[in-house]
Write an enzyme that holds these catalytic residues in place. Sequence first.
Site, PDB file in Angstrom:
ATOM      1  N   LYS A  33       0.848  -1.201   0.000  1.00 41.97           N
ATOM      2  CA  LYS A  33       0.000   0.000   0.000  1.00 41.97           C
ATOM      3  C   LYS A  33       0.878   1.243   0.000  1.00 41.97           C
ATOM      4  O   LYS A  33       1.711   1.436   0.887  1.00 41.97           O
ATOM      5  CB  LYS A  33      -0.911   0.008   1.231  1.00 41.97           C
ATOM      6  CG  LYS A  33      -1.842   1.222   1.280  1.00 41.97           C
ATOM      7  CD  LYS A  33      -2.917   1.072   2.346  1.00 41.97           C
ATOM      8  CE  LYS A  33      -2.499   1.532   3.720  1.00 41.97           C
ATOM      9  NZ  LYS A  33      -2.303   2.995   3.828  1.00 41.97           N
ATOM     10  N   ASP A  60      -3.385   4.221  -2.226  1.00 44.58           N
ATOM     11  CA  ASP A  60      -4.335   4.657  -1.192  1.00 44.58           C
ATOM     12  C   ASP A  60      -4.336   6.185  -1.124  1.00 44.58           C
ATOM     13  O   ASP A  60      -3.800   6.778  -0.192  1.00 44.58           O
ATOM     14  CB  ASP A  60      -3.909   4.035   0.146  1.00 44.58           C
ATOM     15  CG  ASP A  60      -4.794   4.442   1.312  1.00 44.58           C
ATOM     16  OD1 ASP A  60      -5.945   4.856   1.090  1.00 44.58           O
ATOM     17  OD2 ASP A  60      -4.317   4.333   2.465  1.00 44.58           O
ATOM     18  N   LYS A  62      -7.341   7.998  -1.703  1.00 43.02           N
ATOM     19  CA  LYS A  62      -8.693   8.409  -1.245  1.00 43.02           C
ATOM     20  C   LYS A  62      -9.191   9.628  -1.994  1.00 43.02           C
ATOM     21  O   LYS A  62      -9.465  10.678  -1.405  1.00 43.02           O
ATOM     22  CB  LYS A  62      -8.690   8.679   0.266  1.00 43.02           C
ATOM     23  CG  LYS A  62      -8.251   7.489   1.122  1.00 43.02           C
ATOM     24  CD  LYS A  62      -8.391   7.814   2.608  1.00 43.02           C
ATOM     25  CE  LYS A  62      -7.977   6.670   3.505  1.00 43.02           C
ATOM     26  NZ  LYS A  62      -6.521   6.418   3.557  1.00 43.02           N
ATOM     27  N   PHE A  63      -9.381   9.497  -3.308  1.00 38.47           N
ATOM     28  CA  PHE A  63      -9.824  10.637  -4.116  1.00 38.47           C
ATOM     29  C   PHE A  63     -11.213  11.106  -3.686  1.00 38.47           C
ATOM     30  O   PHE A  63     -12.115  10.301  -3.415  1.00 38.47           O
ATOM     31  CB  PHE A  63      -9.869  10.268  -5.598  1.00 38.47           C
ATOM     32  CG  PHE A  63      -8.532   9.883  -6.173  1.00 38.47           C
ATOM     33  CD1 PHE A  63      -7.389  10.630  -5.915  1.00 38.47           C
ATOM     34  CD2 PHE A  63      -8.419   8.768  -6.999  1.00 38.47           C
ATOM     35  CE1 PHE A  63      -6.160  10.269  -6.463  1.00 38.47           C
ATOM     36  CE2 PHE A  63      -7.197   8.411  -7.550  1.00 38.47           C
ATOM     37  CZ  PHE A  63      -6.063   9.147  -7.282  1.00 38.47           C
ATOM     38  N   HIS A  64     -11.404  12.437  -3.661  1.00 33.03           N
ATOM     39  CA  HIS A  64     -12.687  13.038  -3.277  1.00 33.03           C
ATOM     40  C   HIS A  64     -12.737  14.415  -3.933  1.00 33.03           C
ATOM     41  O   HIS A  64     -12.087  15.357  -3.466  1.00 33.03           O
ATOM     42  CB  HIS A  64     -12.754  13.167  -1.745  1.00 33.03           C
ATOM     43  CG  HIS A  64     -14.074  13.627  -1.220  1.00 33.03           C
ATOM     44  ND1 HIS A  64     -14.361  13.699   0.124  1.00 33.03           N
ATOM     45  CD2 HIS A  64     -15.196  14.032  -1.847  1.00 33.03           C
ATOM     46  CE1 HIS A  64     -15.596  14.133   0.304  1.00 33.03           C
ATOM     47  NE2 HIS A  64     -16.124  14.350  -0.893  1.00 33.03           N
ATOM     48  N   ASP A  65     -13.490  14.528  -5.040  1.00 30.80           N
ATOM     49  CA  ASP A  65     -13.531  15.778  -5.796  1.00 30.80           C
ATOM     50  C   ASP A  65     -14.750  15.704  -6.706  1.00 30.80           C
ATOM     51  O   ASP A  65     -15.566  14.778  -6.557  1.00 30.80           O
ATOM     52  CB  ASP A  65     -12.214  15.919  -6.591  1.00 30.80           C
ATOM     53  CG  ASP A  65     -11.818  17.383  -6.826  1.00 30.80           C
ATOM     54  OD1 ASP A  65     -12.696  18.170  -7.268  1.00 30.80           O
ATOM     55  OD2 ASP A  65     -10.652  17.731  -6.584  1.00 30.80           O
ATOM     56  N   ILE A  66     -14.889  16.640  -7.634  1.00 27.52           N
ATOM     57  CA  ILE A  66     -16.021  16.551  -8.556  1.00 27.52           C
ATOM     58  C   ILE A  66     -15.832  15.319  -9.450  1.00 27.52           C
ATOM     59  O   ILE A  66     -14.708  14.828  -9.624  1.00 27.52           O
ATOM     60  CB  ILE A  66     -16.181  17.837  -9.394  1.00 27.52           C
ATOM     61  CG1 ILE A  66     -14.938  18.110 -10.226  1.00 27.52           C
ATOM     62  CG2 ILE A  66     -16.530  19.022  -8.500  1.00 27.52           C
ATOM     63  CD1 ILE A  66     -15.103  19.261 -11.216  1.00 27.52           C
ATOM     64  N   THR A 119     -12.172   6.270  10.412  1.00 24.35           N
ATOM     65  CA  THR A 119     -12.289   5.737  11.778  1.00 24.35           C
ATOM     66  C   THR A 119     -11.894   6.780  12.815  1.00 24.35           C
ATOM     67  O   THR A 119     -12.146   6.597  14.000  1.00 24.35           O
ATOM     68  CB  THR A 119     -11.420   4.479  11.954  1.00 24.35           C
ATOM     69  OG1 THR A 119     -10.141   4.734  11.399  1.00 24.35           O
ATOM     70  CG2 THR A 119     -12.053   3.286  11.282  1.00 24.35           C
ATOM     71  N   GLN A 190      -3.671   1.653  17.439  1.00 20.78           N
ATOM     72  CA  GLN A 190      -4.944   1.144  16.941  1.00 20.78           C
ATOM     73  C   GLN A 190      -5.844   0.795  18.126  1.00 20.78           C
ATOM     74  O   GLN A 190      -5.416   0.115  19.061  1.00 20.78           O
ATOM     75  CB  GLN A 190      -4.732  -0.119  16.082  1.00 20.78           C
ATOM     76  CG  GLN A 190      -3.959   0.128  14.788  1.00 20.78           C
ATOM     77  CD  GLN A 190      -4.817   0.768  13.699  1.00 20.78           C
ATOM     78  OE1 GLN A 190      -5.941   1.213  13.943  1.00 20.78           O
ATOM     79  NE2 GLN A 190      -4.266   0.826  12.489  1.00 20.78           N
ATOM     80  N   GLY A 210       0.571  -2.859   8.758  1.00 25.14           N
ATOM     81  CA  GLY A 210       1.781  -2.049   8.695  1.00 25.14           C
ATOM     82  C   GLY A 210       2.814  -2.506   9.687  1.00 25.14           C
ATOM     83  O   GLY A 210       3.575  -3.452   9.459  1.00 25.14           O
ATOM     84  N   ARG A 211       2.819  -1.828  10.848  1.00 23.93           N
ATOM     85  CA  ARG A 211       3.913  -1.997  11.810  1.00 23.93           C
ATOM     86  C   ARG A 211       4.203  -3.415  12.287  1.00 23.93           C
ATOM     87  O   ARG A 211       5.381  -3.738  12.496  1.00 23.93           O
ATOM     88  CB  ARG A 211       3.684  -1.044  13.002  1.00 23.93           C
ATOM     89  CG  ARG A 211       3.924   0.399  12.612  1.00 23.93           C
ATOM     90  CD  ARG A 211       3.278   1.377  13.551  1.00 23.93           C
ATOM     91  NE  ARG A 211       1.830   1.368  13.391  1.00 23.93           N
ATOM     92  CZ  ARG A 211       0.991   2.154  14.071  1.00 23.93           C
ATOM     93  NH1 ARG A 211       1.467   2.982  14.973  1.00 23.93           N
ATOM     94  NH2 ARG A 211      -0.304   2.096  13.842  1.00 23.93           N
TER      95      ARG A 211
HETATM   96  O1  C5P Z   1       0.850  -0.035  11.251  1.00 16.39           O
HETATM   97  P1  C5P Z   1      -0.605  -0.368  11.090  1.00 16.39           P
HETATM   98  O2  C5P Z   1      -0.859  -1.849  10.883  1.00 16.39           O
HETATM   99  O3  C5P Z   1      -1.458   0.200  12.182  1.00 16.39           O
HETATM  100  O4  C5P Z   1      -1.005   0.363   9.733  1.00 16.39           O
HETATM  101  C1  C5P Z   1      -2.312   0.338   9.246  1.00 16.39           C
HETATM  102  C2  C5P Z   1      -2.409   1.076   7.949  1.00 16.39           C
HETATM  103  O5  C5P Z   1      -3.786   1.153   7.598  1.00 16.39           O
HETATM  104  C3  C5P Z   1      -1.891   2.524   7.993  1.00 16.39           C
HETATM  105  O6  C5P Z   1      -1.400   2.836   6.679  1.00 16.39           O
HETATM  106  C4  C5P Z   1      -3.144   3.301   8.291  1.00 16.39           C
HETATM  107  O7  C5P Z   1      -3.084   4.622   7.803  1.00 16.39           O
HETATM  108  C5  C5P Z   1      -4.193   2.510   7.517  1.00 16.39           C
HETATM  109  N1  C5P Z   1      -5.554   2.676   7.996  1.00 16.39           N
HETATM  110  C6  C5P Z   1      -5.950   2.417   9.296  1.00 16.39           C
HETATM  111  N2  C5P Z   1      -7.230   2.604   9.695  1.00 16.39           N
HETATM  112  C7  C5P Z   1      -8.142   3.035   8.812  1.00 16.39           C
HETATM  113  C8  C5P Z   1      -7.796   3.298   7.497  1.00 16.39           C
HETATM  114  C9  C5P Z   1      -6.476   3.109   7.119  1.00 16.39           C
HETATM  115  O8  C5P Z   1      -5.125   1.994  10.102  1.00 16.39           O
HETATM  116  N3  C5P Z   1      -9.391   3.172   9.204  1.00 16.39           N
END
Ligand code: C5P
Length: 231
Positions: A33, A60, A62-66, A119, A190, A210-211
């Site tokens: 991503k 990723d 996240k487009f938001h426009d006309i 979120t 999270q 991610g992490r």
């Molecule tokens: O490191 P981690 O697993 O928390 O990364 C989660 C990824 O998902 C990050 O790129 C974060 O911006 C994205 N994300 C999220 N929650 C959302 C939408 C996207 O954690 N609701």
Amino acid sequence: MTDPKIIVALDVSSTEAALAMAARLSPADCRLKVGKELFVSEGPGLVSALHDRGFGVFLDLKFHDIPNTVAQACSAAARLGVWMVNVHALGGRRMLEAAREAVDRSASRPKLIAVTVLTSLAAADLAEIGLHDSTPGDAAVRLAGLAQGAGLDGVVCSAQEAAAMRQRFGAGFQLVTPGIRPADASADDQARIMTPRAAIDAGSSYLVIGRPITQAADPGAALARIAAEIA
Ligand code: C5P
């Protein structure tokens, strides 16, 4: 052709760091991503470099426009050859349909998914922007229905919402879920987390992680462990 269920979030700002992480991961086990920070910093060349290394890319942005502007952006993403691209469902039906028509016209069609309610937004935040009628969960379901009605392939949602979304929107709707943590991993920032296995069992199509992978001492091994857990 394999369809790995894990999408590794490359939350870094440089090509050097992104390619160093990619070198430790296998395209057989994951896609990558690329979000706003990395794309604004390094641009389409970085996406091409990831493609050259065999990875599917979820752009990723996240487009938001006309409608016309979003359609053109989706066409440009399709020309880049990305595997998945996303837009905000709050852009409304005509914007969603324009985005879907744009990817439908492309030679290699990316999956097109919608973000419903960020979120980070609580009920009070929704009320402040005029969405008085619903809780974040209700608004997410309503916007997911709008996205499905416009022909999009799926939505980003919490794994905690996946079972309800799956039941309501059917087997073909793609549910892309972040907030995933293996049982032994740190939650980091999270709030509502789910293990990879539980998320798949709840109906997730793809897990954004991610992490737990990128900060592991051995990212390739961490990825392989999670892939085995959900296999
Ligand atoms: O490191 P981690 O697993 O928390 O990364 C989660 C990824 O998902 C990050 O790129 C974060 O911006 C994205 N994300 C999220 N929650 C959302 C939408 C996207 O954690 N609701």
